[in-house]
Design an enzyme around this catalytic site. Structure first.
Site, PDB file in Angstrom:
ATOM      1  N   ALA A 126       0.845  -1.187   0.000  1.00  0.00           N
ATOM      2  CA  ALA A 126       0.000   0.000   0.000  1.00  0.00           C
ATOM      3  C   ALA A 126       0.885   1.243   0.000  1.00  0.00           C
ATOM      4  CB  ALA A 126      -0.903   0.002   1.229  1.00  0.00           C
ATOM      5  N   GLU A 165       2.631  -6.288   7.061  1.00  0.00           N
ATOM      6  CA  GLU A 165       1.945  -5.213   7.771  1.00  0.00           C
ATOM      7  C   GLU A 165       2.261  -5.181   9.264  1.00  0.00           C
ATOM      8  OE1 GLU A 165      -0.642  -6.073   4.134  1.00  0.00           O
ATOM      9  OE2 GLU A 165       0.567  -7.209   5.549  1.00  0.00           O
ATOM     10  N   GLY A 182      -0.549  -5.050   0.267  1.00  0.00           N
ATOM     11  CA  GLY A 182      -1.685  -4.871  -0.632  1.00  0.00           C
ATOM     12  C   GLY A 182      -1.433  -5.447  -2.007  1.00  0.00           C
ATOM     13  N   GLU A 233      -2.344  -9.008  -1.699  1.00  0.00           N
ATOM     14  CA  GLU A 233      -3.803  -9.086  -1.616  1.00  0.00           C
ATOM     15  C   GLU A 233      -4.432  -8.885  -2.991  1.00  0.00           C
ATOM     16  OE1 GLU A 233      -4.800  -7.578   2.876  1.00  0.00           O
ATOM     17  OE2 GLU A 233      -3.948  -6.107   1.496  1.00  0.00           O
TER      18      GLU A 233
END
Length: 274
Positions: A82, A148, A125, A128
């Protein structure tokens, strides 16, 4: 939205203040390629990036010319995570109004097959996003992880859930609790990816698979994807019921009659998505 409109959507408009985060092009008949294009940020997924991906997929879902999507970050990196700068700007109140869950929902709802071509970092991310694809092709340089925990948070876009389905509880715990990375061969052994290939061939292999899928009857491909996803979402009996319902529905399609006739007549079928 037509294929031409989808392609133009991936290009920055003249005079635009913010350039597009993704590039979009049709690489084969029926195959749309989405390329994350933020090389200076290692393709970090800021809100704009997710919005552009979601909008491109929503357009592709409506376009009968698109039968399969290839999702890639290019030859060096898929997506390193992210956008940490965006995360840093949030607190416990503002994160509740974050727009990103809506974009993730739109990506998750895409009904057609997605093939991911993954090179380099596929983290947080990025991992993901890759797990939203239906088939994952990894180059030998690919590195996967959910780091994370190192930021004092946990995956927030399905990383704990999809990863556990893909690699099992123990392997998912190792990645989520330690932030450890795994290489492409380990990802293959654990079931996270479908194939590993030479890094320079990753995208070509993904496009070849997408081309094969695009030649199949579109309704059957969509229903096959939906039925397989049900295996992760519901119990066995419900999944078998959904599978049988889709199986029977396909018997009412022109493509079923064309496929059977072509087989019996020993000719190539011409599927129309009806």
């Amino acid at each position: 939205m037509t294929t031409a409109e989808i392609t133009r959507a991936g290009r920055p408009e003249a005079g635009a203040e913010t350039p597009a985060d993704i590039r979009i092009d049709m690489v084969r008949p029926g195959v749309l390629r989405l390329t994350i294009d933020r090389p200076k940020a290692r393709n970090a997924l800021r809100t704009q990036t997710l919005r552009e991906i979601a909008e491109a997929l929503e357009g592709a879902a409506r376009d009968a010319d698109v039968r399969c999507v290839v999702l890639t970050g290019g030859p060096r990196v898929f997506a390193a995570g992210a956008d940490i700068g965006e995360l840093a700007a949030h607190d416990a109140t503002s994160i509740l109004d974050d727009a990103r869950p809506g974009h993730w929902k739109a990506i998750r709802a895409f009904p057609k097959p997605i093939v991911a071509a993954i090179n380099g970092y596929c983290l947080g991310g990025g991992n993901e996003l890759a797990m939203h694809a239906d088939i994952l092709i990894a180059g030998t340089t690919a590195v996967f992880g959910q780091p994370e925990v190192n930021l004092g948070i946990i995956p927030g876009a399905g990383g704990t859930q999809r990863l556990t389905h893909a690699v099992g509880k123990s392997n998912a715990m190792l990645m989520a609790l330690t932030g450890a990375f795994i290489d492409a061969r380990t990802a293959l052994a654990q079931g996270l990816v479908s194939e590993v290939t030479q890094a320079e061939l990753t995208e070509d292999r993904a496009i070849a698979i997408a081309k094969t899928i695009a030649a199949k009857p579109p309704l059957a491909a969509r229903m096959a994807k939906e039925a397989v996803l049900k295996a992760h979402e519901v119990g066995l009996e419900q999944g078998l019921h959904a599978e049988r319902r889709a199986f029977c529905q396909l018997f009412a399609t022109e493509d079923k009659h064309e496929g059977v006739s072509a087989f019996l007549e020993k000719r190539r079928p011409a599927f129309k998505g009806r």
